[in-house]
Design an enzyme around this catalytic site. Structure first.
Site, short mmCIF file in Angstrom:
data_model
loop_
_atom_site.label_atom_id
_atom_site.label_comp_id
_atom_site.label_asym_id
_atom_site.label_seq_id
_atom_site.Cartn_x
_atom_site.Cartn_y
_atom_site.Cartn_z
N LYS A 193 5.86 4.61 -2.30
CA LYS A 193 5.09 5.70 -1.68
C LYS A 193 3.83 5.17 -1.02
O LYS A 193 3.30 5.81 -0.08
CB LYS A 193 4.79 6.79 -2.72
CG LYS A 193 4.04 6.33 -3.95
CD LYS A 193 2.54 6.32 -3.80
CE LYS A 193 1.88 5.72 -5.02
NZ LYS A 193 0.39 5.65 -4.91
N THR A 250 -0.87 10.79 -2.40
CA THR A 250 -1.29 9.53 -1.78
C THR A 250 -1.33 9.63 -0.26
O THR A 250 -2.09 8.90 0.38
CB THR A 250 -0.33 8.39 -2.20
OG1 THR A 250 -0.12 8.45 -3.61
CG2 THR A 250 -0.91 7.03 -1.86
#
Length: 344
Positions: A193, A250
């Protein structure tokens, strides 16, 4: 039952996790490399470099001696950068208690070997300890955790007892911990990610809108899932906290180092200048390099990762990278969910 826990690594995440443990009544020994930082933690109860304006619990004691930090400990939590994991494990392995629970909270691959962190740890510590290893992951910015803001994470392990032990140690009214038996999937999701977060920051830095970011996150999740499936992960893990949850936080938060690095790249700054300005590890850069090589080795299609690799390491202009992604050949959206030839 309160325990004495060693936390190895005093960056923002290691310090935040030490704070969670101390808040739960555990005595914490925090291993740091820097003598001044150790002194600041012990006398001023602060870590101004990574978490400024935060007062740390007096239940946290710092040391620069790794043998002292882990000796006789029944729980050791690793929160060091991916590139340092092997050496740190090698240094502490001779001093580990045979019954210790190792829990790691590092999101990345070892660049030289393309191995996940649990594989690296497993090569450096005794086999019985490695079998009990657990990983902590999920959407959890240290800056919010250390301020007791509501956070939900996941602990994954091949051993149920390890997951439950870690859950009991960490969980409180502000830090909710779920369990998941898919250690491979949790590690892959947590590492990959960061690549997509770099891309999200890059997109914002270029001035693109919400449509572009939504597409990036969704197709980024497809890449993560595709690689995860190839390496033996359970697909549903990527729909949970380790996958979608961590991806969202994120890719959208001002606290994300990877997003900030990508944003600066999108504004035209060079990678070396960005990393120097950040002053902290940006795991997504090394992970992009590792994932590019891993995709080639495993023959897994990862177009976003490939474009970001060329932007980061080969000087491709970001606008050309976006054009390359938008003009790819036609394909089936959910190919990563199905076995080859099966779309029923």
């Amino acid at each position: 039952m309160n325990q004495h826990v060693a936390v190895i690594g005093a960056g923002s995440w290691g310090t935040a996790l030490a704070s969670v443990l101390a808040r739960n009544g555990h005595q914490v020994t925090l291993w740091v490399r820097d003598e001044k930082l150790a002194s600041d933690v012990n006398t001023k109860h602060e870590n101004r470099k990574y978490l400024p304006d935060i007062k740390l619990s007096t239940g946290i004691a710092a040391t620069t001696n790794i043998r002292e930090a882990v000796r006789d400990m029944r729980v050791v939590l690793l929160a060091v950068p991916s590139h340092a994991m092997r050496q740190v494990c090698r240094e502490m392995a001779p001093h580990l208690h045979p019954d210790v629970l190792l829990l790691h909270a590092t999101k990345g691959f070892e660049l030289e070997t393309l191995k996940r962190m649990s594989e690296v740890i497993g090569e450096e510590v005794p086999e019985p300890i490695a079998k009990r290893l657990a990983v902590l992951t999920g959407p959890s910015h240290a800056e919010e955790v250390v301020r007791n803001q509501p956070t939900t994470v996941v602990v994954a392990s091949d051993e149920e007892a390890s997951m439950l032990h870690a859950q009991d140690l960490l969980m409180n009214e502000n830090f909710r911990v779920y369990t998941n038996p898919d250690l491979v999937g949790a590690e892959i999701a947590g590492a990959l990610k960061n690549i997509i977060a770099l891309g999200a920051g890059l997109s914002d830095g270029l001035g693109y809108g919400d449509n572009a970011k939504a597409a990036l996150l969704t197709r980024g999740l497809a890449e993560i899932s595709r690689m995860g499936r190839k390496l033996g992960a359970r697909p549903l893990t990527f729909a949970g906290l380790a996958g979608v949850g961590d991806l969202i936080v994120t890719c959208t938060s001002k606290h994300s180092r990877n997003w900030r690095a990508g944003y600066m790249l999108g504004q035209g700054k060079k990678l070396d200048d960005v990393l120097e300005q950040m002053g902290m590890v940006v795991e997504g850069v090394r992970t992009t390099h590792a994932a590019f090589s891993l995709a080639a080795r495993e023959q897994v299609e990862m177009p976003i990762t490939s474009v970001l690799y060329r932007i980061l390491f080969e000087g491709k202009p970001p606008e050309q990278g976006v054009e390359e992604l938008m003009t790819r050949g036609k394909t089936f959206e959910l190919d990563y969910l199905y076995a080859e030839g099966d779309r029923s």
